[in-house]
Motif scaffolding. Sequence first.
Motif, PDB file in Angstrom:
ATOM      1  N   TRP A  91       0.850  -1.203   0.000  1.00  0.00           N
ATOM      2  CA  TRP A  91       0.000   0.000   0.000  1.00  0.00           C
ATOM      3  C   TRP A  91       0.880   1.245   0.000  1.00  0.00           C
ATOM      4  O   TRP A  91       2.052   1.180   0.418  1.00  0.00           O
ATOM      5  N   GLN A  92       0.282   2.358  -0.407  1.00  0.00           N
ATOM      6  CA  GLN A  92       1.074   3.582  -0.560  1.00  0.00           C
ATOM      7  C   GLN A  92       1.515   4.176   0.779  1.00  0.00           C
ATOM      8  O   GLN A  92       2.426   4.989   0.830  1.00  0.00           O
ATOM      9  N   ASP A  93       0.856   3.765   1.897  1.00  0.00           N
ATOM     10  CA  ASP A  93       1.283   4.277   3.210  1.00  0.00           C
ATOM     11  C   ASP A  93       2.422   3.444   3.801  1.00  0.00           C
ATOM     12  O   ASP A  93       2.802   3.620   4.956  1.00  0.00           O
ATOM     13  N   SER A  96       2.796  -3.441   4.084  1.00  0.00           N
ATOM     14  CA  SER A  96       2.926  -4.559   3.143  1.00  0.00           C
ATOM     15  C   SER A  96       2.451  -5.833   3.837  1.00  0.00           C
ATOM     16  O   SER A  96       2.457  -5.922   5.071  1.00  0.00           O
ATOM     17  N   PHE A 326       0.378  -3.719  -6.071  1.00  0.00           N
ATOM     18  CA  PHE A 326       0.561  -2.376  -5.517  1.00  0.00           C
ATOM     19  C   PHE A 326      -0.782  -1.666  -5.635  1.00  0.00           C
ATOM     20  O   PHE A 326      -1.215  -1.334  -6.741  1.00  0.00           O
ATOM     21  N   SER A 328      -3.950   0.991  -5.380  1.00  0.00           N
ATOM     22  CA  SER A 328      -4.225   2.423  -5.533  1.00  0.00           C
ATOM     23  C   SER A 328      -4.695   2.958  -4.178  1.00  0.00           C
ATOM     24  O   SER A 328      -5.099   2.191  -3.300  1.00  0.00           O
ATOM     25  N   LYS A 329      -4.665   4.279  -4.032  1.00  0.00           N
ATOM     26  CA  LYS A 329      -5.081   4.891  -2.765  1.00  0.00           C
ATOM     27  C   LYS A 329      -6.598   4.837  -2.625  1.00  0.00           C
ATOM     28  O   LYS A 329      -7.131   4.576  -1.563  1.00  0.00           O
ATOM     29  N   ASP A 347      -4.550   6.716 -10.872  1.00  0.00           N
ATOM     30  CA  ASP A 347      -3.771   6.001  -9.851  1.00  0.00           C
ATOM     31  C   ASP A 347      -4.214   4.539  -9.872  1.00  0.00           C
ATOM     32  O   ASP A 347      -4.973   4.098  -9.014  1.00  0.00           O
ATOM     33  N   THR A 349      -4.270   0.377  -9.654  1.00  0.00           N
ATOM     34  CA  THR A 349      -3.647  -0.727  -8.924  1.00  0.00           C
ATOM     35  C   THR A 349      -2.770  -1.483  -9.922  1.00  0.00           C
ATOM     36  O   THR A 349      -3.191  -1.728 -11.056  1.00  0.00           O
TER      37      THR A 349
END
Length: 363
Positions: A91-93, A96, A326, A328-329, A347, A349
């Motif tokens: 995730w973008q934050d 994992s 990965f 997306s937000k 954005d 995935t």
Amino acid sequence: MKKVIVIGSGIAGLAVSIRLALKGYNVQVFEQNSYPGGKLSSFSIKDYRFDAGPSLFTMPHLVTELFKLAGEDVKNYFEFSKKEIACNYFWQDGTSFKAYGERKKFLKEVEEIFNEPQYNVDQYLKKAKKKYDLTSSLFLEQSLHKLKTFISLDTLKALFQLKTFELQKSLHQANTQSFSSPHLIQLFDRYATYNGSDPYQTSGIMTLIQHLESAYGTFVPKKGMVSITESLFGLAKRLGVKFSFETGVKEIKVKLGVVSGIKTKSDSFSSDYVISNMDVFHTYKKLLPNEIPPINRLKQERSSSAVIFYWGIKQSFPDLDLHNIFFSKNYKKEFQAIFKDKTVSEDPTIYINVTSKEVVGDE
Ligand SMILES: Cc1cc2nc3c(=O)[nH]c(=O)nc-3n(C[C@H](O)[C@H](O)[C@H](O)COP(=O)(O)OP(=O)(O)OC[C@H]3O[C@@H](n4cnc5c(N)ncnc54)[C@H](O)[C@@H]3O)c2cc1C
């Protein structure tokens, strides 16, 4: 000996050819490409080999069964192994998550990373199993064209359990009601994409897709996904199936409502039966233009596709595994872009498949 013509040598065309040859039919496959496998094929650019389409191998018993039926030992032709980690999620934050194949490890990891009680997730997976058990014999293992599929004890059982299927909810609603962690909800929402659906629109019954992965496991063919095609193509040839490549079918011949064969660009071939492995929409539109089509079926919304890049990179990535996601937000916005605005999200995935992690020869 009755003759069957199969249009297309995709994985389904190969499997049906093998089954029919084993039943004693004279089978001829017409394929427009110069190679078998359809989407399940492979190509190389310089030193890099790429599996063209599918990359995740589930339910290997459907492949091994064909060898068993033919009285052959699959190990002589096709090797595969079970994956310990089904997929790596990012995730973008910075969060994992490793989705372990083994249930206990998976639940422990979920609790540690998402703070979601193991019991909740276990209950969710048990419910997914129930949905699968109630429907698989009806919709996955039998022909939907036969009335007896619907008039059966299994159908009755399923009807009595309608509530279990969560048909009235979307997959996203079913997941939101089961978990509190937004990341875990997103992870389970993703299973809608396995058949090109939108988790915000598709029904809650789709949690059963997750069951396929968690109960049966995920696998990796030793020589790449294409070795599924290669092994089945070899088996079909050994059973006497004939293949005509670079021979696209232009029309299915119909005489007084009965199929009598096919036409290619330059020839006409007769047969007792014709089986189309071509997309059903195009089979009716292109090969049977004068027949009355099943209008409702052809009107159904098509599933989404994917944008694919094939990259050969001279570097190794220790944090990645064979399958990596990965996220997306904003998942909702992403699906709105695809299904409502009919465009690619800003954005998206991203799924990364690194075959060199496992496939012999790709290192
Ligand atoms: C990008 C992508 C990723 C995927 N990932 C996965 C995955 O990870 N795991 C998974 O299980 N599934 C995955 N899938 C789905 C899977 O690839 C398909 O379900 C499967 O390969 C379909 O096989 P098929 O035989 O039904 O059709 P196809 O592979 O499409 O085969 C149809 C064949 O018919 C031939 N044909 C068509 N028209 C004619 C004609 N007129 N005359 C002669 N020949 C014709 C075509 O050339 C083709 O060879 C993925 C699909 C895509 C597109």
